[in-house]
Design a protein around this motif. Structure first.
Motif, PDB file in Angstrom:
ATOM      1  N   ALA A   1       0.810  -1.220   0.000  1.00 48.57           N
ATOM      2  CA  ALA A   1       0.000   0.000   0.000  1.00 48.57           C
ATOM      3  C   ALA A   1       0.843   1.270   0.000  1.00 48.57           C
ATOM      4  N   GLU A   2       2.066   1.202   0.510  1.00 45.07           N
ATOM      5  CA  GLU A   2       2.926   2.384   0.542  1.00 45.07           C
ATOM      6  C   GLU A   2       4.154   2.246  -0.353  1.00 45.07           C
TER       7      GLU A   2
ATOM      8  N   ASP B   1      -3.586  -4.210  -9.158  1.00 42.86           N
ATOM      9  CA  ASP B   1      -2.874  -5.403  -8.692  1.00 42.86           C
ATOM     10  C   ASP B   1      -3.860  -6.332  -7.985  1.00 42.86           C
ATOM     11  N   LEU B   2      -3.550  -7.624  -8.001  1.00 38.94           N
ATOM     12  CA  LEU B   2      -4.519  -8.622  -7.550  1.00 38.94           C
ATOM     13  C   LEU B   2      -4.713  -8.626  -6.034  1.00 38.94           C
ATOM     14  N   ILE B   3      -3.610  -8.491  -5.288  1.00 36.96           N
ATOM     15  CA  ILE B   3      -3.635  -8.571  -3.826  1.00 36.96           C
ATOM     16  C   ILE B   3      -2.892  -7.372  -3.256  1.00 36.96           C
ATOM     17  N   TRP B   4      -3.509  -6.686  -2.301  1.00 38.84           N
ATOM     18  CA  TRP B   4      -2.881  -5.534  -1.649  1.00 38.84           C
ATOM     19  C   TRP B   4      -2.548  -5.886  -0.200  1.00 38.84           C
ATOM     20  N   PHE B   5      -1.480  -5.306   0.302  1.00 35.97           N
ATOM     21  CA  PHE B   5      -1.062  -5.590   1.678  1.00 35.97           C
ATOM     22  C   PHE B   5      -0.336  -4.385   2.254  1.00 35.97           C
ATOM     23  N   ASP B   6      -0.289  -4.330   3.578  1.00 32.24           N
ATOM     24  CA  ASP B   6       0.613  -3.420   4.277  1.00 32.24           C
ATOM     25  C   ASP B   6       1.464  -4.285   5.194  1.00 32.24           C
TER      26      ASP B   6
END
Length: 657
Positions: A510-511, A518-523
């Motif tokens: 995310a940053e 995009d298929l999968i987002w994460f932090d």
């Protein structure tokens, strides 16, 4: 007379309304399979973009752990408290062929305070309360040194939320480890290494991993991200890209041999996405290769996917430097391909098979697929490809080769490659399409008339673009995902031609992202699947084994009345699977008639993916806003009656016996 005319008009209007509301009849010819669906049909494309590897699925929390970034102390800061004395010097072994030449030399006297180093992690470090974290470091001490290490996890308030001590013991380089347990959760923690006592100490490979990696492996992967992949039940894993295979120039291309063996001996390079986009500069983006080819093969094995490595063919990115290796110097690149197959499949008596065994996997990985070049095009690619093909096929005739058709699904570049690749009778052609949602709807028929006896197709990279290709404003909204779902009915319907397909890119921090969607987002602590993810998952989980015709008036359903549909049999479960996409903003009733000599179950299961708002997106705050809802359906004989919600994707499974 007026009353009569009114009655007639009312009858006409009522009849028109009844006709408009009459169900659309779709027929499934369940006894007439047309194609076998490959186990590899739906898969995963991985590239180290958007902090997908370092800072992402690779669970290392320390940034620049071996001081090999262009700025050797990037990610690190000196910290002093009181009147402590301390200094850090970056030293370079300058050994010929050294893969990890830099280390730091620390001099400290903490009698009157504290001296240490703070690492900021990848946009911070995600730390969870109660979890254990494994700290390790390579150290070398001098005779007179009494320095010990005090390790702390620090939250954004400066509070210590985990600590441990470690005492260096050897005058030669030695790896030492200690574990610490977090007392609080913090998404933006930092790591502090304090030097207690007096003396000098050399340090390298300062590392911090969560104990709870995927399968609890040291040097492991982030468990929540791998779980999202495993849940998709993918047929293949393509790695390591993508454009990083090519490099901006040949010197920064991906070289698999530098990513295997002992982790501390792997040679770091700059990530080509470091400076690719002016709108998203990422000067701290490098590839440490802690996640290397061995780990990729393990990941594929873990999630039940066929490994599909892509190798450089002697060409750098043609959008950047467009460097090529002269034809007279192409042999080492071909040898790299042959050696990779030996690494994956060779016996432990071979050089590279022995290395695989030494790394912990004596059993072969059973590699069946290999890509030559990423998004190459033009005569230079066609000049090199036959040399790779000849050498690989002579030694490993069963390996299927994936060949590039360039960056676009049409146009002069595509036409040139497509014509020539077909004349060469290649195994698999890799087609890419990053286009607007309407393109995906209009191309649901794309493969209906492809040559059934020609090369097979790998839809290797695709994603609907909500704004424009490469726009930083692209969103993973439901409009894009719905268009992809409609297009994928055409891929599935033509599974005798299309053997593989994968959305791209896979991950985004995310940053730390450079590319959307995009298929999968994460932090640092959380992750979620987009609406596009759930589309891909529904297709993959409900893949089936054989295509059966699904028609409306004997025509494939690809846009009539804004409907798109496909159907498959699953021999493993003795079920019929029907997929229907309604791209209309109105609900539609359909009757799916099953033509089969077999008995049809009285009930079935239905999964619905929908949103009334085409702009809907999932988020960290609402990660399943657009996600499948499951319910049961009741059949009337051999008919499934469905009311398709506006802008929806439905999957139905019924038993055949």
């Amino acid at each position: 007379m007026k009353k009569c005319l009114f009655s007639v008009w009312a009858l006409i209007v009522t009849g028109t309304q009844l006709f408009a509301q009459s169900p659309t009849v779709l027929t499934v010819k369940a006894d007439k399979p047309t194609a076998t669906i490959q186990p590899t049909m739906w898969g995963i494309f991985f590239e180290d973009i958007n902090l997908g590897a370092d800072g992402g699925i690779y669970a290392e929390l320390v940034k620049n752990r071996s001081f090999e970034f262009n700025a050797p102390m990037m990610g690190w800061k000196e910290q002093k408290e009181g009147e402590a004395f301390g200094s850090t010097l970056v030293e370079n072994r300058l050994e010929k062929g050294a893969t990890n030449p830099r280390y730091i030399h620390v001099t400290a006297n903490s009698d009157k305070g504290k001296y240490g180093l703070i690492n900021e992690g990848f946009r911070g470090m995600g730390i969870k309360q109660g979890e254990t974290y494994d700290f390790s470091v390579w150290t070398r001490k001098t005779d007179a040194s009494s320095l010990t290490l005090h390790i702390e996890l620090i939250n954004t308030k400066g509070e210590v939320i985990g600590k441990a001590d470690l005492t260096p013991t050897d005058k030669d380089w030695k790896k030492q480890s200690v574990s610490l347990t977090a007392t609080a959760t913090e998404p933006k923690a930092k790591l502090a290494v304090w030097f207690v006592g007096t003396g000098n100490l050399d340090l390298d490979m300062i590392s911090l991993f969560p104990k709870n990696t995927w399968k609890q492996r040291p040097n492991g992967l982030r468990a929540d991200l791998v779980q999202l992949l495993a849940d998709m039940k993918p047929g293949f894993l393509r790695f390591p890209g993508g454009c990083i295979v090519e490099g901006r120039e040949l010197s920064t291309r991906y070289q698999w041999k530098k990513t295997v063996g002992e982790v501390q001996s792997r040679e770091m390079v700059i990530n080509r996405w470091n400076t690719e986009f002016k709108h998203r500069p990422t000067p701290d983006y490098f590839q440490t290769f802690g996640l290397g080819f061995y780990e990729y093969f393990l990941l594929a094995e873990d999630i039940g996917a066929e490994p599909l490595p892509i190798l450089n063919c002697g060409m750098a990115c043609q959008f950047n430097s467009a460097e090529v290796v002269p034809m007279s110097e192409i042999d080492p690149f071909i040898q790299d391909a042959l050696d990779l197959i030996e690494f994956a499949n060779g016996s432990t008596d071979t050089k590279w098979g022995k290395l695989r065994a030494d790394m912990g996997h004596p059993k072969p990985f059973n590699l069946k697929l290999l890509g030559v070049g990423n998004e190459q095009w033009g005569p230079q690619y066609l000049e090199r490809l036959p040399l790779f093909t000849k050498a690989i096929k002579e030694k490993y005739p069963t390996i299927k080769l994936v060949n590039s058709s360039g960056t676009d699904p049409n146009g002069e570049r595509f036409d040139y490659l497509n014509k020539n690749l077909r004349s060469m009778n290649v195994d698999i052609i890799d087609e890419h399409y990053y286009r607007a949602p309407d393109w995906f709807l209009q191309n649901a028929h794309r493969y209906d008339n492809y040559d059934r006896n020609g090369p097979k197709i790998f839809a290797g990279e695709y994603a609907a673009q909500s704004v424009a290709t490469v726009s930083p404003d692209n969103k993973n909204n439901w409009k894009c995902a719905l268009a992809e779902a409609a297009f994928m009915t055409g891929l599935e319907r033509n599974a005798d031609v299309v053997h593989m397909a994968s959305y791209a890119p896979l991950f985004a921090h995310a940053e730390g992202w450079q590319w959307t969607p995009d298929l999968i987002w994460f932090d640092n602590l959380r992750s979620y699947g987009t609406p596009n993810y759930y589309v891909q998952k529904l297709y993959s989980v409900h893949k089936g084994t054989q295509v059966v015709p699904l028609v409306q008036k004997n025509e494939a359903v690809a846009g009539q009345n804004d409907l798109y549909a496909s159907s498959v049999l699953d021999k493993n479960t003795q079920e019929l699977v029907v997929k229907i996409v309604n791209t209309s903003d109105k609900s539609q009733t359909t009757n799916v008639v099953i033509e089969s000599a077999k008995k049809v179950g009285k009930t079935g299961k239905l999964w619905i993916l929908k949103s009334e708002n085409l702009e809907s997106v999932n988020s960290f705050e609402d990660p399943t806003l657009v996600s499948p809802a499951e319910q049961s359906v009741t059949l009337k004989g051999k008919q499934i009656s469905l009311t398709l919600a506006p802008n929806s994707f439905s999957v139905v499974r019924v038993k055949l016996s």
